[in-house]
Design a protein around this motif. Structure first.
Motif, PDB file in Angstrom:
ATOM      1  N   GLU A 126      -1.535  -2.978  -5.525  1.00 39.96           N
ATOM      2  CA  GLU A 126      -2.604  -3.849  -5.034  1.00 39.96           C
ATOM      3  C   GLU A 126      -2.242  -4.595  -3.962  1.00 39.96           C
TER       4      GLU A 126
ATOM      5  N   ARG B 282      -1.504 -11.103  -3.213  1.00 40.80           N
ATOM      6  CA  ARG B 282      -2.439 -12.158  -3.313  1.00 40.80           C
ATOM      7  C   ARG B 282      -1.744 -13.548  -2.895  1.00 40.80           C
TER       8      ARG B 282
ATOM      9  N   GLN C 134       0.579  -1.270  -0.023  1.00 41.85           N
ATOM     10  CA  GLN C 134      -0.098   0.191  -0.131  1.00 41.85           C
ATOM     11  C   GLN C 134       0.867   1.181  -0.038  1.00 41.85           C
TER      12      GLN C 134
ATOM     13  N   ALA D 193       1.894  -7.708  -7.118  1.00 44.93           N
ATOM     14  CA  ALA D 193       1.344  -6.993  -8.576  1.00 44.93           C
ATOM     15  C   ALA D 193       2.462  -6.941  -9.604  1.00 44.93           C
TER      16      ALA D 193
END
Length: 233
Positions: A176, A179, A171, A201
């Motif tokens: 993003e 994941r 952030q 990302a």
């Protein structure tokens, strides 16, 4: 495991726990991995279930007493770091619990005495044995004896888990959120091993394995953070 061996383990573990364990059927059950169980010999999974609850109660109680003004969220962060299987396994390794375990042949051949899931379960089963043999006060004293340095090391700030730290890193750079993808699940049902990838990302990623998806995600996040720190150095 002979009675002589069990007696020797009882003496050594009693010293580590500060509680006089007897070389009993209860202790032998606590030290028996499912791979070495039989119809005549129970494994330690029922004791692990009980010991987990005793550990949770004692550490929750201790944290509330040590941090009377903290909100639930900060207490929970400390608590989660103390009761996770990885911490139980680390403490089990410190007291040499793996060397006392009764394992099946396959587990012996694959380094079972060092496996995190086995050590974590055995630590909780041993706590249950102390609880059943001596009661809650003795179990509390043993837990605080073993977990005491970690309670003290928490300091004024609760720990930040690796997944949260990795998300903050992303952030802060306008990326993003990371994941997590489960790459594989291996092992027996009672001792699964999950391999998970943590991915950013920009394509950077790291993988790690652990007995649960959550633990594997945390380990992968920690490994990726290490890589990022090395890249920035």
């Amino acid at each position: 495991m002979s009675r002589r061996e069990l007696a020797a383990h009882a003496r050594r573990l009693s010293q580590a726990l500060g509680a006089p364990l007897q070389p009993s059927d209860l202790l032998e059950e606590a030290l028996t991995h499912p791979s070495a169980s039989s119809p005549a010999r129970a494994d330690n999974q029922r004791l692990e279930f009980l010991g987990d609850r005793v550990l949770n109660l004692v550490l929750a109680e201790a944290l509330l007493a040590r941090h009377p003004d903290e909100p639930e969220g900060r207490i929970a962060a400390r608590y989660n770091a103390l009761v996770r299987k990885e911490t139980c396994a680390q403490i089990a390794a410190q007291i040499g619990l793996g060397e006392a375990m009764r394992l099946g042949r396959s587990e012996k051949l694959t380094g079972g005495r060092r496996k995190q899931a086995m050590l974590g379960d055995a630590m909780e089963a041993l706590i249950a044995a102390v609880y059943l043999e001596h009661g809650l006060d003795a179990a509390r004293a043993a837990i605080l004896r073993l977990w005491g340095p970690r309670l003290e090391a928490a300091g004024d700030e609760p720990p930040t888990d690796a997944k949260s730290a990795l998300q903050k890193w992303a952030q802060a750079r306008g990326m993003e959120p990371p994941r997590y993808a489960t790459i594989s699940r291996e092992g027996a049902d009672h001792a699964p091993v999950f391999t998970v990838a943590a991915r950013l990302a920009d394509g950077r990623e790291a993988t790690a394995s652990a007995p649960s998806k959550r633990a594997a995600q945390q380990a992968a996040a920690a490994r990726l953070l290490d890589q990022l720190e090395s890249d920035d150095a």
